[in-house]
Design a protein around this motif. Structure first.
Motif, PDB file in Angstrom:
ATOM      1  N   VAL A 131       0.860  -1.183   0.000  1.00 50.11           N
ATOM      2  CA  VAL A 131       0.000   0.000   0.000  1.00 50.11           C
ATOM      3  C   VAL A 131       0.894   1.230   0.000  1.00 50.11           C
ATOM      4  CG1 VAL A 131      -1.692   1.343   1.309  1.00 50.11           C
ATOM      5  CG2 VAL A 131      -1.911  -1.150   1.168  1.00 50.11           C
ATOM      6  N   SER A 132       0.709   2.112  -0.962  1.00 50.03           N
ATOM      7  CA  SER A 132       1.521   3.327  -1.060  1.00 50.03           C
ATOM      8  C   SER A 132       0.991   4.390  -0.110  1.00 50.03           C
ATOM      9  CB  SER A 132       1.494   3.888  -2.484  1.00 50.03           C
ATOM     10  OG  SER A 132       2.667   3.568  -3.177  1.00 50.03           O
ATOM     11  N   MET A 133       1.909   5.201   0.416  1.00 53.04           N
ATOM     12  CA  MET A 133       1.559   6.302   1.304  1.00 53.04           C
ATOM     13  C   MET A 133       1.946   7.614   0.624  1.00 53.04           C
ATOM     14  SD  MET A 133       0.602   4.345   3.871  1.00 53.04           S
ATOM     15  CE  MET A 133       0.412   5.464   5.241  1.00 53.04           C
ATOM     16  N   TYR A 134       1.015   8.563   0.593  1.00 50.90           N
ATOM     17  CA  TYR A 134       1.250   9.863  -0.024  1.00 50.90           C
ATOM     18  C   TYR A 134       0.951  10.972   0.979  1.00 50.90           C
ATOM     19  CZ  TYR A 134       2.104   8.857  -4.989  1.00 50.90           C
ATOM     20  OH  TYR A 134       2.670   8.486  -6.184  1.00 50.90           O
ATOM     21  N   ILE A 135       1.733  12.030   0.936  1.00 51.01           N
ATOM     22  CA  ILE A 135       1.407  13.285   1.603  1.00 51.01           C
ATOM     23  C   ILE A 135       1.116  14.285   0.499  1.00 51.01           C
ATOM     24  CG2 ILE A 135       2.193  15.116   3.145  1.00 51.01           C
ATOM     25  CD1 ILE A 135       4.007  13.126   4.503  1.00 51.01           C
ATOM     26  N   ASP A 136      -0.132  14.681   0.386  1.00 48.78           N
ATOM     27  CA  ASP A 136      -0.588  15.450  -0.770  1.00 48.78           C
ATOM     28  C   ASP A 136      -0.226  14.668  -2.037  1.00 48.78           C
ATOM     29  OD1 ASP A 136      -1.746  17.541   0.752  1.00 48.78           O
ATOM     30  OD2 ASP A 136       0.242  18.389   1.080  1.00 48.78           O
ATOM     31  N   ASP A 137       0.599  15.217  -2.909  1.00 49.12           N
ATOM     32  CA  ASP A 137       0.952  14.513  -4.147  1.00 49.12           C
ATOM     33  C   ASP A 137       2.363  13.942  -4.127  1.00 49.12           C
ATOM     34  OD1 ASP A 137      -1.314  14.443  -5.653  1.00 49.12           O
ATOM     35  OD2 ASP A 137      -0.943  16.307  -6.721  1.00 49.12           O
ATOM     36  N   VAL A 138       2.939  13.782  -2.943  1.00 49.39           N
ATOM     37  CA  VAL A 138       4.313  13.292  -2.835  1.00 49.39           C
ATOM     38  C   VAL A 138       4.312  11.886  -2.241  1.00 49.39           C
ATOM     39  CG1 VAL A 138       6.592  13.687  -1.827  1.00 49.39           C
ATOM     40  CG2 VAL A 138       5.177  15.639  -2.530  1.00 49.39           C
ATOM     41  N   PRO A 139       4.868  10.890  -2.943  1.00 47.72           N
ATOM     42  CA  PRO A 139       4.963   9.543  -2.364  1.00 47.72           C
ATOM     43  C   PRO A 139       5.973   9.524  -1.228  1.00 47.72           C
ATOM     44  CG  PRO A 139       6.142   9.636  -4.458  1.00 47.72           C
ATOM     45  CD  PRO A 139       5.449  10.959  -4.305  1.00 47.72           C
ATOM     46  N   PHE A 140       5.597   8.908  -0.105  1.00 51.17           N
ATOM     47  CA  PHE A 140       6.479   8.895   1.062  1.00 51.17           C
ATOM     48  C   PHE A 140       6.850   7.457   1.406  1.00 51.17           C
ATOM     49  CE2 PHE A 140       8.156   9.499   5.218  1.00 51.17           C
ATOM     50  CZ  PHE A 140       8.602  10.804   5.246  1.00 51.17           C
ATOM     51  N   LYS A 185      15.262  10.453   0.049  1.00 46.97           N
ATOM     52  CA  LYS A 185      14.566  10.242  -1.215  1.00 46.97           C
ATOM     53  C   LYS A 185      14.245  11.570  -1.874  1.00 46.97           C
ATOM     54  CE  LYS A 185      10.493   7.741  -2.998  1.00 46.97           C
ATOM     55  NZ  LYS A 185       9.456   6.753  -2.642  1.00 46.97           N
ATOM     56  N   LEU A 186      14.451  11.614  -3.184  1.00 45.05           N
ATOM     57  CA  LEU A 186      14.115  12.767  -4.006  1.00 45.05           C
ATOM     58  C   LEU A 186      13.099  12.315  -5.048  1.00 45.05           C
ATOM     59  CD1 LEU A 186      14.725  15.733  -4.965  1.00 45.05           C
ATOM     60  CD2 LEU A 186      16.427  14.721  -6.497  1.00 45.05           C
ATOM     61  N   THR A 187      12.003  13.058  -5.209  1.00 46.71           N
ATOM     62  CA  THR A 187      11.000  12.722  -6.218  1.00 46.71           C
ATOM     63  C   THR A 187      10.669  13.944  -7.051  1.00 46.71           C
ATOM     64  OG1 THR A 187       9.161  13.212  -4.713  1.00 46.71           O
ATOM     65  CG2 THR A 187       9.948  10.943  -4.772  1.00 46.71           C
ATOM     66  N   GLN A 188      10.337  13.687  -8.298  1.00 47.14           N
ATOM     67  CA  GLN A 188       9.903  14.761  -9.199  1.00 47.14           C
ATOM     68  C   GLN A 188       8.833  14.201 -10.124  1.00 47.14           C
ATOM     69  OE1 GLN A 188      10.884  18.239  -9.546  1.00 47.14           O
ATOM     70  NE2 GLN A 188       8.960  18.046 -10.679  1.00 47.14           N
ATOM     71  N   GLU A 189       7.698  14.875 -10.165  1.00 46.98           N
ATOM     72  CA  GLU A 189       6.633  14.482 -11.074  1.00 46.98           C
ATOM     73  C   GLU A 189       6.147  15.705 -11.834  1.00 46.98           C
ATOM     74  OE1 GLU A 189       2.063  12.826 -10.782  1.00 46.98           O
ATOM     75  OE2 GLU A 189       3.638  11.784  -9.626  1.00 46.98           O
ATOM     76  N   VAL A 190       5.929  15.522 -13.122  1.00 44.82           N
ATOM     77  CA  VAL A 190       5.365  16.564 -13.988  1.00 44.82           C
ATOM     78  C   VAL A 190       4.236  15.927 -14.775  1.00 44.82           C
ATOM     79  CG1 VAL A 190       5.784  18.184 -15.863  1.00 44.82           C
ATOM     80  CG2 VAL A 190       7.597  17.733 -14.190  1.00 44.82           C
TER      81      VAL A 190
END
Length: 724
Positions: free
Chosen positions: A101-110, A352-357
């Motif tokens: 199960v994925s966990m998100y804070i707003d639109d950021v995967p944590f 962790k570094l994430t970037q989504e566009v």
């Protein structure tokens, strides 16, 4: 919205005052498909739990949230805060290699997507304060949300800064559990416009302290499961034009737990070894979890599409100690090592570094589309240190094991969906995501149990996930849908163990990703417009190449097993029979089982998957009314969870333990007094001994099971004051 009634409302916006509206079944908006739309329009099962409802009932943790949702299982894994996992729809093998199960804070995967950074046992337990809502999506969400969302998704949605109003409020809460210590919560929220309608700042500061209720018989019956959580969130919102917004958020949270809320229980009888809510420890089991996040979300209306760019940087650290004396004393004594006790110190670290566009088309009744790109980079480390201790709890030789596993994980992905409207009442959606990851693993060992030096290991793989839905609206506020979707967890590298005589490899160089396909059919609609609505979903999930902990060439590691299948029904009914009265009921039926015999798991074909109740349900009643001219409310919730098993019947590492079913009843109420408000909650009204999960990893040589318990009867009072 199927699954369960959260406190106060089931995926609905309840009127703030009984005179506000006679129609309590109002529209709820969710972002399940990466665009905001009414929940009844979404062709999947989604729960929306309002933050206000959680706070009213004193629900403040991930375990509290999961308990509200039948079919969503929270397993504290015997180690309390920071050592937990969440599963949905039966997608569990007990001890999880990675999160399902994925966990998100707003639109950021944590959290980590790797199998080497504790992702399978470190579900994000974010303080449930100053949240607009928490969205819970059931079933695989791999196309839009990527790796790890094969069982579902939990998304914490923080309240945004408001550039149109200055507000400040404080909340204090005091509670006490029967047989336990006092607990408290202190929280403050400030919203300050920096420029009217253009910019604002919102700050949240909170502390939660749980007094605990489990005592250690070896240490003068002291309570050993207290928890202290300190957290803060700071958000800045800038909207220089109607077409452009920027939100910068910083979040930090630190949890310090004295130990887990477990009692020592006989594997045979299911009864406490000593007395209820007690255990025996040689050494304490403290856990400290620190989570930090900084994110930047930019949204621009390009007229032909909306551009979203979300950047995130996060850091997680989990340090703990486990008392493993009950296992190693009888195991090592015949070898001449006879220490009074043993401690296993462990740590997980992940940066962790994430970037989504992504681009999202405008609303249309002909064609809607979404396309995007995603990138993440993780640098993680896992360590374990096993050492004998003397009677003064000092380390003594020999060092048994000191293992460190530095690792890196990189992933890139392209994804997209398109919805074509066949006519005014029908549409079809197709989605695809192509991901590629590469990983590197180092291994560093020392101590008596250390294997021979192992070379670093690498792996890479590409995975494609798919999604297809068809939806038909036969009448207003009615929808039928079918959905097929896939999800996966990444594979990873393995150290190659070679035959010392021939030099030939004795195991595979990597374990593969596991994947599943889910097939779901559902209906959402009104039975009586504005008064009664219902939802029904039926699903089948086919899971293959399950990732499991295994033994190869004499060493423990990770491998792939066979197949499993989960079939289920989820149903929800919501009603507003009178003004200010809301009733909600939910039911989850799950039949999750192995399809192949599996020696590593100790399971046989047809055996039920661990931590999965066949039957779970919830019922709630809420009433808003006026008392002496003041808005007031009261409510009650009933939750039932059926029996479960913590593992498979012939598990080689964890003996099976049966967790009996349980029923819990909670009450709540309150009143507004001008700027002030007062509330109360009474949880576990009947003081049931609810066994929520079990850890038997120390029981192979006769040690008792360590069974997690729901808190006993707890009474709390809340006081809030708004300064504006």
């Amino acid at each position: 919205m199927l699954g369960a009634p959260p406190s106060g409302a089931l995926a609905q916006e309840a009127p703030a005052h009984p005179a506000a509206s006679a129609d309590a079944l109002e529209t709820v908006v969710v972002s399940a498909q990466r665009r905001r739309e009414p929940a009844r329009e979404v062709p999947l099962t989604a729960n929306v739990v309002r933050g206000e409802d959680l706070e009213r009932s004193g629900y403040q943790s991930l375990g509290d949230l999961a308990a509200l949702l039948p079919g969503v299982n929270y397993n504290a894994a015997g180690s309390g805060s920071g050592q937990s996992q969440v599963t949905m729809r039966g997608i569990s093998t007990g001890a999880q290699v990675g999160a399902t199960v994925s966990m998100y804070i707003d639109d950021v995967p944590f959290g980590s997507s790797s199998g080497y950074a504790g992702g399978g046992s470190s579900a994000l337990d974010l303080g449930l304060f100053d949240l607009t809502a928490t969205e819970v999506l059931r079933g695989p969400q791999g196309t839009l949300y990527g790796a790890g969302a094969m069982g579902g998704l939990i998304k914490y949605i923080a309240t945004e800064p408001d550039p149109g109003a200055s507000t400040a409020n404080v909340t204090a809460e005091l509670s006490g559990a029967r047989h336990g210590g006092l607990s408290h919560v202190a929280r403050g929220v400030l919203n300050q416009p920096l420029r009217d309608g253009v910019a604002a700042l919102r700050a949240t500061l909170y502390q939660r302290k749980e007094g605990g209720f489990v005592r250690d018989s070896n240490h003068q019956n002291h309570i050993v499961d207290g928890l202290k959580t300190d957290g803060a969130r700071l958000a800045f919102l800038l909207t220089p034009t109607k077409a452009l917004s920027l939100r910068l958020t910083a979040l930090t949270q630190k949890q310090q737990r004295d130990g887990s809320s477990t009692e020592d229980v006989s594997l045979v009888s299911g009864q406490p070894i000593d007395s209820r809510r007690t255990k025996r420890l040689f050494v304490g089991e403290p856990v400290t979890v620190r989570n930090d996040l900084v994110s930047l979300a930019v949204k621009a209306d390009l007229s032909w599409a909306t551009l979203d760019a979300i950047s995130g940087w996060q850091r997680s650290r989990n340090d703990g100690r486990s008392d493993s004396s009950a296992l190693y004393r009888p195991y090592l004594a015949p070898l001449g090592i006879d220490a009074p006790g043993y401690a296993l110190d462990y740590a997980f670290y992940n940066r962790k570094l994430t970037q989504e566009v992504r681009l999202t088309s405008p609303r249309s009744r002909s064609l809607e589309w979404l396309m995007g790109a995603f990138y993440t980079k993780e640098a993680a480390s896992k360590s374990q240190h096993l050492q004998p201790l003397n009677a003064r709890l000092e380390p003594v030789p020999p060092l048994l094991a000191d293992a460190r596993f530095p690792s890196t994980f990189r992933e890139t992905a392209l994804f997209g969906t398109a919805t074509y409207f066949l006519n005014e009442g029908s549409d079809v959606t197709l989605g695809v995501r192509r991901s590629r990851n590469s990983q590197h693993l180092d291994l560093r060992f020392d101590g008596l149990f250390a294997p021979a030096p192992q070379p670093a290991a690498d792996s890479s793989e590409g995975v494609t996930t798919w999604m297809a839905t068809a939806r038909w609206r036969p009448a207003p506020r009615q929808a039928l849908y079918i959905r097929a979707a896939s999800g996966y967890r990444p594979g990873g590298p393995l150290p190659v163990i070679r035959n010392p005589l021939t030099g030939q490899p004795l195991n595979q160089p990597a374990y593969a990703s596991d994947s599943l396909w889910s097939y779901e059919a559902g209906w959402k609609g009104d039975l009586m417009p504005g008064k009664v609505s219902a939802e029904l979903a039926l699903y089948q999930i086919n899971w293959k190449d399950m990732q499991v902990f295994t033994t190869s060439a004499g060493f423990s590691g990770i491998g792939n097993a066979g197949r499993a299948r989960s079939r289920g029904i989820e149903a929800t009914l919501r009603a507003s029979p009178a003004q200010g009265v809301r009733v909600a009921a939910a039911l989850s039926l799950i039949n999750a089982e192995l399809r192949d015999d599996n020696l590593s798991l100790g399971g046989k074909a047809g055996e039920r998957l661990p931590d999965t109740a066949r039957v779970a349900g919830a019922l709630q009643l809420d009433r808003d009314f006026a008392l002496d001219g003041h808005a007031a409310y009261w409510g009650a919730s009933l939750r039932y969870t059926g029996e479960r098993f913590n593992t498979f019947q012939q598990s080689p590492a964890n003996p099976a333990y049966r967790l009996p079913g349980y029923t819990l009843i909670d009450l709540r109420g309150g009143m507004e007094l001008g700027r002030a408000s007062v509330g109360f909650f009474l949880r576990n009204l009947l003081d049931r001994r609810a066994q929520t999960s079990a850890d038997t990893s120390l029981s192979t040589l006769g040690a008792p099971a360590r069974v997690n318990l729901a808190p006993p009867r707890t009474l709390g009072i809340q006081l809030s004051y708004a300064f504006n």
